[in-house]
Design an enzyme around this catalytic site. Sequence first.
Site, PDB file in Angstrom:
ATOM      1  N   ASP A 156     -25.187  -0.627  39.523  1.00 35.88           N
ATOM      2  CA  ASP A 156     -25.076   0.131  38.273  1.00 35.88           C
ATOM      3  C   ASP A 156     -25.181  -0.808  37.066  1.00 35.88           C
ATOM      4  O   ASP A 156     -24.585  -0.567  36.014  1.00 35.88           O
ATOM      5  CB  ASP A 156     -23.748   0.892  38.235  1.00 35.88           C
ATOM      6  CG  ASP A 156     -23.874   2.228  37.505  1.00 35.88           C
ATOM      7  OD1 ASP A 156     -24.985   2.561  37.072  1.00 35.88           O
ATOM      8  OD2 ASP A 156     -22.850   2.908  37.367  1.00 35.88           O
ATOM      9  N   HIS A 214     -23.549   7.013  41.445  1.00 35.23           N
ATOM     10  CA  HIS A 214     -22.223   6.467  41.101  1.00 35.23           C
ATOM     11  C   HIS A 214     -21.092   7.491  41.096  1.00 35.23           C
ATOM     12  O   HIS A 214     -20.490   7.771  40.073  1.00 35.23           O
ATOM     13  CB  HIS A 214     -22.260   5.657  39.790  1.00 35.23           C
ATOM     14  CG  HIS A 214     -22.876   6.290  38.582  1.00 35.23           C
ATOM     15  ND1 HIS A 214     -23.361   5.546  37.542  1.00 35.23           N
ATOM     16  CD2 HIS A 214     -23.051   7.576  38.229  1.00 35.23           C
ATOM     17  CE1 HIS A 214     -23.827   6.355  36.610  1.00 35.23           C
ATOM     18  NE2 HIS A 214     -23.647   7.585  37.011  1.00 35.23           N
ATOM     19  N   LEU A 233     -32.705  -1.861  33.346  1.00 31.15           N
ATOM     20  CA  LEU A 233     -33.322  -3.026  32.725  1.00 31.15           C
ATOM     21  C   LEU A 233     -33.795  -2.488  31.380  1.00 31.15           C
ATOM     22  O   LEU A 233     -34.020  -1.293  31.243  1.00 31.15           O
ATOM     23  CB  LEU A 233     -34.457  -3.556  33.600  1.00 31.15           C
ATOM     24  CG  LEU A 233     -34.005  -3.925  35.033  1.00 31.15           C
ATOM     25  CD1 LEU A 233     -35.193  -4.380  35.875  1.00 31.15           C
ATOM     26  CD2 LEU A 233     -32.939  -4.995  35.023  1.00 31.15           C
TER      27      LEU A 233
END
Lengths: 319, 431
Positions: free
Chosen positions: B311, B238, B69
């Site tokens: 992600d 990831h 964010l």
Amino acid sequence: MDSGAANDPFPHRHLLGIEGLSRHEIAFLLDRSDVYANQTRGAEQSTLLRGCTVINLFFENSTRTRTSFELAAKRLGGDVINMQAQTSSIKKGETLIDTAMTLNAMRPDVLVVRHPESGAVQLLSEKVDCAVINAGDGSHEHPTQALLDALVIRRRKGRLEGLIVAICGDISHSRVARSNIYLLTNMGAHVRVVAPRTLIPAAIERFGVEVSYDMKKGLANADIVMMLRLQTERMHGSFVPSIREYFHFFGLDYAKLAVAKDDALIMHPGPMNRGVEIDTEVADDIDRSVIRQQVEMGVAVRMACLEALSREARTATAP
Amino acid sequence: MTERILFTNARLLDPASGLDRAGELLAENGMIAALGPDLARDGLDEDVHIVDCAGCCLAPGLIDMRVQLREPGDEHQETLATGAEAAVTGGITTMAMLPNTAPPIDDHALVEFVGRRSREIGRAAIRTYAAATKRLEGRELTEYGLLAEAGAVAFTDGVRAVADALVMRRALSYARTFDLLVVQHPEEPSLSAGGTMNAGEIATRLGLSGITPAAETIMVERDIRLVEITDGRYHAAHVSTAGAIDAIRRAKARGLRVSCDTAPHYFALNETAVGEYRTFAKVSPPLRSEDDRRAVIEGLKDGVIDAIASDHAPQDQESKRLPFASAEPGIVGLETLLPLSLELYHNGSLPLLQVMRALSQRAAEILRLPGGRLKPGAPADLVIFDLDRPWRIDVAALHSKCKNAPYDGRPVQGKVTRTVVGGRTVFGLDA
């Protein structure tokens, strides 16, 4: 290295570390220290070391340890020479072994050596004919500190066996911690080390100690809380993120001390970082803190060590 | 007064207990009070609020363990409020944001700020990682203990790897003091520097400098060695390569405390999505080969990959409308996490409960969060979705401030109809 008769209570030529000393030998040194601690000073000047030369060879700055050895030797009537690395030929590039050979040619009776590198004092001891006392080598050992800590504990608690001792702080880099661990575990105390994991050396549990990362757990029911100095260069993000965080989780204050026994003693080898590893009020608590007694006992312990290691020299110089 | 909501006519899905059957769920004061095929109505007040799920799936709300964010610092790209809105639209009830804001979240005051804003916004719960090193510079450790006390869920340098082996060793070791988790962006920077997409035929044809999959494998393998000597808790974020997944498989078999996640783009796309310099398909780590994509699905199947995280990485037009090498990496993913993950179920790769486990239960366990399961006493954080409903992704309709997703027009199946946080409906499709 053993040189004395079979019934010699301290059959060692040097005092390089606590590791390798027997329980009886440690007890012998503590008993002799006790005798010196009980002597009223100045009653009668001792002549034990008359004609003996003690050289304090310090490759690292020290005030209290050097002064303590100097006082101990003088109280026993010996001659003392202080050599600081800054003022000697070490500065001029002489190797440690050359320095040892040079000093050896002056025929001292006892060399008291502090060096920033682990193992340096032992190396030096192999090259000289006199007795060598390790006054701290790198992160290896500081035997007289452990002996004086034990003496303070024994005089206050009457024993070492069965006590719970929490050693808190920079275990990784501390020679005081290592010597204390050897001594206290050998004498039957239960030792815990308490620190952030970054300051706990590998395989420390193999030394017979219990490891804790939490002061509340590590101090639970402790008889002795031994705080170690945290070097400033380790405080800012390398081993510990900040002083603020270190004090919050590992600094000794009354809240953390509350889980220890009511009569737990607080110790610190000095010099203290107030507000880093120890709260000022706790450090100055006259009921709990024995930090000043540690300094006081230091002289007695070093007298006992000089006595034990100078016997050969004394018999040789005896009229 | 007790607030009671009864969800009826639902297909209850709880991966933790293996539950998959028709039933009802009762929420009371924000917590799950009871669930089962047929709840007794006798004790219920007359004013119990009834939600008819119309046969839809009812599962623990999604827990998205990796989002960016942009607040504080780049609020024009995403704010905590717009992110939280996008999250609940996607069925996410809790998300963990990376600390790569401006300023970075490396101080407990900022962790507290995120917590306070999350409560004020009152949509999906926003939790935050704290920086693993001060200013995300990879040199000095942050105050893990104080940051964790303030609410940080784990420690990571976000989109940058903790590159220095000694610093990583100390991070794992220091975190072990408090039994905290270190999350790594597993990419060896000396190998990936200057690279823009996966190394291989396509990069060569496009004339783009490549990032070898070995950059990821080497970092994961190194970190596993460090976990071994520190007894730390480690999570590789990831993962995108067969090599890294293999390394983690072996580490888990040896009993090390290692986990990992992947993102939908690593199983829904491969490097061919870059096509003719499509910057919306530029991500870090880059989209990989088809073999790697298949390895990611295998990893999800056998559980080596614990979680699927969005992600989510908002980038504005100015950051993407650039030559490929100059464009910023990142895909927005909060609102497409569920349907893209459900592709794995619809195409027969994974059982439904296993998909849901990777979307909620495992992330909750790894980050030690309270949600992620349907059981009495757990928070009533729920997602209700129509498993089979077909729709097309429309990036213009995303709630996120940025629309950088390479999925525009992609047909998917599975639509969130209602999201519930603490017993309160925060998103309703038909509302």
